[in-house]
Write a protein that holds these residues in place. Structure first.
Motif, PDB file in Angstrom:
ATOM      1  N   SER A 151       0.867  -1.182   0.000  1.00  0.00           N
ATOM      2  CA  SER A 151       0.000   0.000   0.000  1.00  0.00           C
ATOM      3  C   SER A 151       0.900   1.227   0.000  1.00  0.00           C
ATOM      4  CB  SER A 151      -0.876  -0.007   1.259  1.00  0.00           C
ATOM      5  OG  SER A 151      -1.533   1.219   1.443  1.00  0.00           O
ATOM      6  N   ALA A 153       0.519   3.051   2.203  1.00  0.00           N
ATOM      7  CA  ALA A 153       0.749   3.035   3.647  1.00  0.00           C
ATOM      8  C   ALA A 153       2.038   2.318   4.006  1.00  0.00           C
ATOM      9  CB  ALA A 153      -0.425   2.361   4.354  1.00  0.00           C
ATOM     10  N   GLY A 154       2.606   1.585   3.063  1.00  0.00           N
ATOM     11  CA  GLY A 154       3.904   0.959   3.276  1.00  0.00           C
ATOM     12  C   GLY A 154       5.064   1.833   2.838  1.00  0.00           C
ATOM     13  N   ALA A 157       3.996   7.579   6.221  1.00  0.00           N
ATOM     14  CA  ALA A 157       3.386   7.506   7.549  1.00  0.00           C
ATOM     15  C   ALA A 157       1.863   7.423   7.438  1.00  0.00           C
ATOM     16  CB  ALA A 157       3.774   8.739   8.364  1.00  0.00           C
ATOM     17  N   VAL A 158       1.242   6.672   8.359  1.00  0.00           N
ATOM     18  CA  VAL A 158      -0.209   6.490   8.349  1.00  0.00           C
ATOM     19  C   VAL A 158      -0.757   6.765   9.755  1.00  0.00           C
ATOM     20  CG1 VAL A 158      -2.096   4.999   7.605  1.00  0.00           C
ATOM     21  CG2 VAL A 158       0.210   4.619   6.714  1.00  0.00           C
ATOM     22  N   PRO A 162      -1.817   3.371  12.336  1.00  0.00           N
ATOM     23  CA  PRO A 162      -0.387   3.061  12.388  1.00  0.00           C
ATOM     24  C   PRO A 162      -0.074   1.570  12.330  1.00  0.00           C
ATOM     25  CG  PRO A 162      -1.186   3.859  14.515  1.00  0.00           C
ATOM     26  CD  PRO A 162      -2.272   4.095  13.535  1.00  0.00           C
ATOM     27  N   TYR A 164      -1.757  -0.699  10.611  1.00  0.00           N
ATOM     28  CA  TYR A 164      -1.858  -1.024   9.187  1.00  0.00           C
ATOM     29  C   TYR A 164      -0.578  -0.576   8.474  1.00  0.00           C
ATOM     30  CZ  TYR A 164      -3.839  -1.183   4.430  1.00  0.00           C
ATOM     31  OH  TYR A 164      -4.085  -1.446   3.102  1.00  0.00           O
ATOM     32  N   GLY A 165      -0.130   0.635   8.812  1.00  0.00           N
ATOM     33  CA  GLY A 165       1.122   1.115   8.238  1.00  0.00           C
ATOM     34  C   GLY A 165       2.285   0.202   8.575  1.00  0.00           C
ATOM     35  N   LYS A 168       2.083  -3.053   6.453  1.00  0.00           N
ATOM     36  CA  LYS A 168       2.344  -2.773   5.042  1.00  0.00           C
ATOM     37  C   LYS A 168       3.807  -2.365   4.818  1.00  0.00           C
ATOM     38  CE  LYS A 168      -1.658  -3.829   3.404  1.00  0.00           C
ATOM     39  NZ  LYS A 168      -1.818  -5.032   2.552  1.00  0.00           N
ATOM     40  N   HIS A 169       4.402  -1.662   5.772  1.00  0.00           N
ATOM     41  CA  HIS A 169       5.839  -1.406   5.685  1.00  0.00           C
ATOM     42  C   HIS A 169       6.612  -2.720   5.703  1.00  0.00           C
ATOM     43  CE1 HIS A 169       5.268   2.931   6.284  1.00  0.00           C
ATOM     44  NE2 HIS A 169       6.568   3.088   6.118  1.00  0.00           N
ATOM     45  N   CYS A 193       1.785  -1.128  -4.509  1.00  0.00           N
ATOM     46  CA  CYS A 193       1.465  -0.220  -3.397  1.00  0.00           C
ATOM     47  C   CYS A 193       0.419   0.801  -3.830  1.00  0.00           C
ATOM     48  CB  CYS A 193       2.732   0.492  -2.931  1.00  0.00           C
ATOM     49  SG  CYS A 193       4.067  -0.603  -2.408  1.00  0.00           S
TER      50      CYS A 193
END
Length: 264
Positions: A151, A153-154, A157-158, A162, A164-165, A168-169, A193
């Motif tokens: 995403s 989000a990967g 910053a989300v 966070p 989910y971030g 995905k990171h 992404c």
């Protein structure tokens, strides 16, 4: 015209993936459904996997493929999915590890262990378990391609989600690391992404997105990007898909090397 539109119109772009077998997790709707359509239009035989058996079978019927119920957070279920694909079609060449969910909680007073485990199980374990399960099948075919859904989000910053971030990171990190690691086996590993794309995962956000006049990316745009990755020769890349921009690999900065001690 997108690959999916061509399929619906009975057209073909040739058979770029003729003879190939693809697994699509989270294939009952959204990005998975659109990608199953795009892969089938390109000539692949598709195994659609999802926890939603009704919608999953509909997609499988639409693409002339097969359906397998699969909870990607279960390692044995991933192994059974690959076994099923091999039994149905003789092997596996492509895996689109796409199943995912929003977290629905944070790390403070709203932390919910069950929601956290569910999100990590689908978004991260599903990619790790799916990769582990499919690798022997890809190696048996002389190589293949894995694409994982990360995403934007990967890549950024989300604050709104966070956790989910975080998962995905992790998928982005896997893609960058497994790309070169699996290259000797002729297995390519990349990530896609997307920003806010048409799928069930954005349902809780639709009101906010509408208020902010945020464009929603058609699922077919993401599907065509996955098709580009699968039919290309790259590995270890993370392709961003953003409204109004041409999808392409994200360019990561190189980390600084070690500095010299003071006085040297």
């Amino acid at each position: 015209m997108t690959a999916t539109e061509a399929l619906r119109g009975g057209q073909t772009d040739g058979a770029a993936l003729a003879g190939k077998v693809a697994i699509v997790t989270g294939g009952a709707s959204g990005l998975g459904r659109a990608t199953a359509l795009a892969l089938a239009q390109a000539g692949a035989r598709v195994v659609v996997a999802d926890v939603d058996a009704g919608a999953g079978r509909e997609v499988a019927d639409l693409v002339g493929g097969a359906f397998r119920a699969c909870d990607v957070s279960d390692l044995d279920a991933n192994r059974a999915l690959v076994d099923f694909a091999q039994e149905e079609y003789g092997g596996v060449d492509i895996a689109f590890l796409n199943a995912g969910v929003m977290t629905g909680c944070g790390v403070g007073e709203d932390f919910d262990l069950a929601r956290y485990r569910r999100a990590m199980g689908a978004n991260l374990d599903g990619v790790v378990f799916g990769t582990h399960a499919v690798l022997p099948a890809l190696r048996a075919r002389g190589g293949g391609a894995i694409v994982a859904t990360a995403s934007l989000a990967g890549l950024a910053a989300v604050p709104l989600d966070p956790l989910y971030g975080a998962n995905k990171h992790a998928v982005v990190g896997l893609a960058r690391s497994l790309g070169p690691a699996l290259a000797p086996d002729n297995v390519r590993f990349n990530a896609v992404c997307p920003g806010y794309a048409e799928s069930r995962i954005i349902d809780p956000l639709r009101g906010m997105l509408s208020e902010q006049e945020m464009p929603i990316i058609p699922a077919e745009v993401v599907a065509d990007t996955v098709l580009r990755i699968v039919t290309g020769d790259s590995t270890g890349e993370c392709w961003f898909v953003q409204a109004g921009r041409e999808p392409e690999p994200f360019r990561f900065r190189t980390v600084p090397g070690p500095g010299k001690p003071a006085g040297v």
